[in-house]
Design a protein around this motif. Sequence first.
Motif, PDB file in Angstrom:
ATOM      1  N   ALA A 158       7.922  12.135   4.406  1.00  0.00           N
ATOM      2  CA  ALA A 158       6.942  11.296   3.714  1.00  0.00           C
ATOM      3  C   ALA A 158       7.622  10.547   2.576  1.00  0.00           C
ATOM      4  N   GLY A 159       7.493   9.232   2.560  1.00  0.00           N
ATOM      5  CA  GLY A 159       8.050   8.429   1.481  1.00  0.00           C
ATOM      6  C   GLY A 159       7.404   8.774   0.155  1.00  0.00           C
ATOM      7  N   CYS A 160       8.159   8.598  -0.925  1.00  0.00           N
ATOM      8  CA  CYS A 160       7.627   8.990  -2.239  1.00  0.00           C
ATOM      9  C   CYS A 160       6.415   8.154  -2.627  1.00  0.00           C
ATOM     10  N   SER A 161       6.344   6.886  -2.191  1.00  0.00           N
ATOM     11  CA  SER A 161       5.189   6.063  -2.562  1.00  0.00           C
ATOM     12  C   SER A 161       3.912   6.624  -1.949  1.00  0.00           C
ATOM     13  N   GLY A 162       3.976   7.074  -0.699  1.00  0.00           N
ATOM     14  CA  GLY A 162       2.806   7.654  -0.059  1.00  0.00           C
ATOM     15  C   GLY A 162       2.455   9.019  -0.613  1.00  0.00           C
ATOM     16  N   ARG A 163       3.457   9.753  -1.089  1.00  0.00           N
ATOM     17  CA  ARG A 163       3.188  11.061  -1.685  1.00  0.00           C
ATOM     18  C   ARG A 163       2.502  10.920  -3.040  1.00  0.00           C
ATOM     19  N   VAL A 164       2.860   9.878  -3.770  1.00  0.00           N
ATOM     20  CA  VAL A 164       2.317   9.675  -5.110  1.00  0.00           C
ATOM     21  C   VAL A 164       0.999   8.904  -5.078  1.00  0.00           C
ATOM     22  N   MET A 165       0.896   7.939  -4.173  1.00  0.00           N
ATOM     23  CA  MET A 165      -0.224   6.994  -4.207  1.00  0.00           C
ATOM     24  C   MET A 165      -1.209   7.261  -3.079  1.00  0.00           C
ATOM     25  N   ALA A 166      -2.470   7.426  -3.438  1.00  0.00           N
ATOM     26  CA  ALA A 166      -3.563   7.482  -2.484  1.00  0.00           C
ATOM     27  C   ALA A 166      -4.111   6.068  -2.291  1.00  0.00           C
ATOM     28  N   PRO A 167      -5.029   5.869  -1.359  1.00  0.00           N
ATOM     29  CA  PRO A 167      -5.638   4.535  -1.210  1.00  0.00           C
ATOM     30  C   PRO A 167      -6.348   4.088  -2.480  1.00  0.00           C
ATOM     31  N   GLN A 168      -6.679   2.811  -2.539  1.00  0.00           N
ATOM     32  CA  GLN A 168      -7.374   2.256  -3.686  1.00  0.00           C
ATOM     33  C   GLN A 168      -8.768   2.863  -3.804  1.00  0.00           C
ATOM     34  N   ALA A 169      -9.398   2.680  -4.964  1.00  0.00           N
ATOM     35  CA  ALA A 169     -10.638   3.379  -5.274  1.00  0.00           C
ATOM     36  C   ALA A 169     -11.761   3.050  -4.297  1.00  0.00           C
ATOM     37  N   ASN A 170     -11.865   1.828  -3.848  1.00  0.00           N
ATOM     38  CA  ASN A 170     -12.972   1.427  -2.974  1.00  0.00           C
ATOM     39  C   ASN A 170     -12.570   1.382  -1.507  1.00  0.00           C
ATOM     40  N   SER A 171     -11.559   2.159  -1.124  1.00  0.00           N
ATOM     41  CA  SER A 171     -11.037   2.110   0.236  1.00  0.00           C
ATOM     42  C   SER A 171     -12.069   2.585   1.259  1.00  0.00           C
ATOM     43  N   LYS A 172     -12.028   1.969   2.438  1.00  0.00           N
ATOM     44  CA  LYS A 172     -12.898   2.394   3.537  1.00  0.00           C
ATOM     45  C   LYS A 172     -12.452   3.732   4.108  1.00  0.00           C
ATOM     46  N   ASP A 173     -11.198   4.081   3.910  1.00  0.00           N
ATOM     47  CA  ASP A 173     -10.669   5.364   4.378  1.00  0.00           C
ATOM     48  C   ASP A 173      -9.829   5.941   3.241  1.00  0.00           C
ATOM     49  N   SER A 174     -10.362   6.934   2.578  1.00  0.00           N
ATOM     50  CA  SER A 174      -9.719   7.442   1.370  1.00  0.00           C
ATOM     51  C   SER A 174      -8.721   8.554   1.642  1.00  0.00           C
ATOM     52  N   ARG A 175      -8.495   8.893   2.909  1.00  0.00           N
ATOM     53  CA  ARG A 175      -7.521   9.946   3.213  1.00  0.00           C
ATOM     54  C   ARG A 175      -6.109   9.494   2.835  1.00  0.00           C
ATOM     55  N   SER A 176      -5.280  10.454   2.503  1.00  0.00           N
ATOM     56  CA  SER A 176      -3.887  10.141   2.194  1.00  0.00           C
ATOM     57  C   SER A 176      -3.148   9.766   3.474  1.00  0.00           C
ATOM     58  N   LEU A 177      -2.041   9.067   3.300  1.00  0.00           N
ATOM     59  CA  LEU A 177      -1.217   8.687   4.443  1.00  0.00           C
ATOM     60  C   LEU A 177      -0.739   9.933   5.190  1.00  0.00           C
ATOM     61  N   LEU A 178      -0.408  10.987   4.471  1.00  0.00           N
ATOM     62  CA  LEU A 178       0.043  12.214   5.099  1.00  0.00           C
ATOM     63  C   LEU A 178      -1.044  12.795   5.994  1.00  0.00           C
ATOM     64  N   GLN A 179      -2.291  12.784   5.493  1.00  0.00           N
ATOM     65  CA  GLN A 179      -3.379  13.376   6.273  1.00  0.00           C
ATOM     66  C   GLN A 179      -3.694  12.551   7.508  1.00  0.00           C
TER      67      GLN A 179
END
Length: 911
Positions: free
Chosen positions: A687-708
Amino acid sequence: MPPQFIRAVKQLIPAERYFDDPIATLAFGTDASFYRLIPKLVLRIESESEVVALLKLANQYQVAITFRAAGTSLSGQAVTDSVLLVLGENWQQREVRGLGEQIRLQPGVIGAQANSALSKFQRKIGPDPASINSCKVGGIVANNASGMCCGTAQNSFNTIAAMRIVLFDGTVLDTEDALSVTAFKQSHAQLLNDLALLGAQTRANTVLREKIQHKYRLKNTTGFSLNALTEFNDPIDILMHLMVGSEGCLGFISAVTYNTVPDYPHKASALLVFESVESCCQAVRILKTAKVSAVELLDRRSLRSVEHKEGMPSWVKTLSANACALLIETTAASASLLQQQLAQLNIVIQQFTLEQQVSFSTDPAVYNQLWAIRKGTFPAVGAVRKTGTTVIIEDVTFPLEKLAEGVSRLQQLFDKYYYTEAIIFGHALEGNLHFVFTQGFDDGTQVARYEAFMQEVTSLVATEFGGSLKAEHGTGRNMAPFVELEWGSDAYQLMWQIKHLLDPKHILNPEVVLSHNPRLHLQNLKPLPPTHFLVDKCIECGFCEPVCPSKKLSLTPRQRIVTQREISRLNRSGDDPKRLAALQQAYQYQGNDTCAGCGMCSTACPVGINTGDLTRQLRAANNRRWQGTATFLARHFATVSRLAKLGLTLGKLFSPLLPFWHSAMPQANYAKLRTRDNGLQPVIYLAGCSGRVMAPQANSKDSRSLLQVSTDLLAKAGYQLIVPEGINSQCCGMPFQSKGQFAAASQKQLQLEQWLLQATNNGELLVFSDTSPCSLTLKGKLDGRLQIIDSVDFLLSKVLPKLNVTPLNDAVALHVSCSASQLGQQDALQALLSACSNNIVVPEGISCCGFAGDKGFNLPKLNASALSGLKAQVQQCAQGVSTSRTCEIGLSHHSGVEYQHIVYLLDRCSS
């Protein structure tokens, strides 16, 4: 330059488009030719009204004006020591008419963009110059550029339907607007009468008329287009066609309408090798009447220059000394018609005695490889040239019946003047040959050699063989002293009459096309001093510029190299320390800070130069004092990641107080990935560090993390993603490498290598890399036992075939990140997205987004500039996809459409 002119221009042109400083005049003053003039003033023009006003001022104050489109011309027609007008970004309009039979274009449209607009109609513009991915329509028309397939029948002169022109006095004429034509006939009756009279006199002069007709049976761009006088009676038509190939010496072209030509989808290519130049050229004359769209000649030296290229048959190395090859293409509207043509061509080929051949193939992999080899001949010479020398590509035409002798005589001249590296290739059906050689201009002996060589070449081509000295590259400064030699006194004086009529004060690109200076071609020769081995092979062609994210904001890769060369020269010589200091100071922001370091320039560069590598070296020199800090951060990377999450949390909390915070900013990713042994095939998740640190934006249609999401999707295909302990301490090294902290980057890569070897049991398990920039950074860097597969390739080859996918009807925007592009994943991303959506939008002119890791946060201007054309192109899209979390922040912010990794879309569409 008159102070009154300067004052008036400053009132007309905003300060951000007015350049008179050392770095801008040097950078913009450079084109692809081997001439160098530094303009006193550079103006980026954005409207026709500005051109009109500037021409009126230039006439009033007797100031010379030169126009510049892309700056890819080769003959010195776009350089000046006066005022340079450079096309800005507001010259992009295009209008496809009917079913693509015509297209109206402004001069700033890149040739390939015009063809892209026509592609759904299986049409294209006639001219097909090798620089079509970077040159602009204004330059294509003004140089009457052609190319491999268009010959003379489909060049601009013969396919232009209408034109909008700004003349020397600021008058605008639109030849497809009846009111404009009527007004012009009233206001410029004398000019039209004079043009009509010149036409009548020329047609009545049998000797001159026949000479003109002979010259334009060949490819010819030497001098002005005198065939306008012999082929047209109406002075409006004469004027419009005189503008074609006029190189900015007769007026400004602000729009053109082309009659388009078919772009047949079915094609096949073959490579035929003959035992001699003579037998090869004899075959060309036979093929001239066959159903072929292109026949490219390559002499033995050309073949030798690319014999080690990937895909080149091994037998090329063993060809005889006099061998000569033809690369042939035939195209057709249907597969059945193509097979008929191939059957006919194979009958023709049977009468040839061949030394070797690659038979006709309809396999895109085969014919694309053959054409890549042909296009690789020019950069092959450039790549092996001595540092400090330039690559010169000359462009002549021999009558077809004299082509073989012309090739042989040129080869003899190469030997006589010790151009042992010189090669010949060209568009054989037209007798159009390009010869490429390297030349130094740093001492009088080298200049004298070039002078003597060109005297013999011009005499051979123009006088002895009755050919043309410039077939498609334009006259420029390079051939201006030889126009009379080729055309004779009567035609030459006729050209001067045209110049006097349409530019009576000689303010339009003086000394280009026509000059009384017999040594013009030997003056103002461009120096190419060494600066850094990473970029010393740059030939300053400008092919890199359209893909550079900073092209609208600061400097392009070509301009960065030009500036670094001048800085290096001044450092060595000790000349002009004030100028040196100004260049160095300006370069910090213009060249260093605003370089994304993305490497997209290398994908367009003929010799593969990555200017980002130079930037990283310069940053390394500037950032030595931070090496200790970088090493500390590398050792405590997990802590850095936690602090980054905290920063995102605080940023969201205090966002009303933070002017830089916007709705596309990511939330902190505190999600815990829960994995369990479910009997699926195990795959290690990198998993890239950007995806580990950053979740989707606040109003995202899919709020799951990239890992999930990745875990959920791959489970559908039978894979269990495993995140080993210690992932939060891992990094591919790119954040350090981009700032020139190479030791820290190497430290992180070594640590990652050991971690992955342990996690994969020394490479037994596959590794799924979820972020394209990480995959590119690690490519070829780690232990060969590790099987690291980027997410795009893994999804296409191992996941998609095992899914049931129901495509959406929503429009989806695709951004191919710079890393994905350099990984060669354009087609793979298209294939994945095609499975998910019936409506794919790929915005034009967006290559690298300019977010560049953290630059989107600390230098948002770069991201904004690179994506300035995005929003208008994706308004109809429901969502966007990419493969880099940081890129998705900027893409979402500047488009108003949420971008997420493609795994989100594929997971949504599949079961």
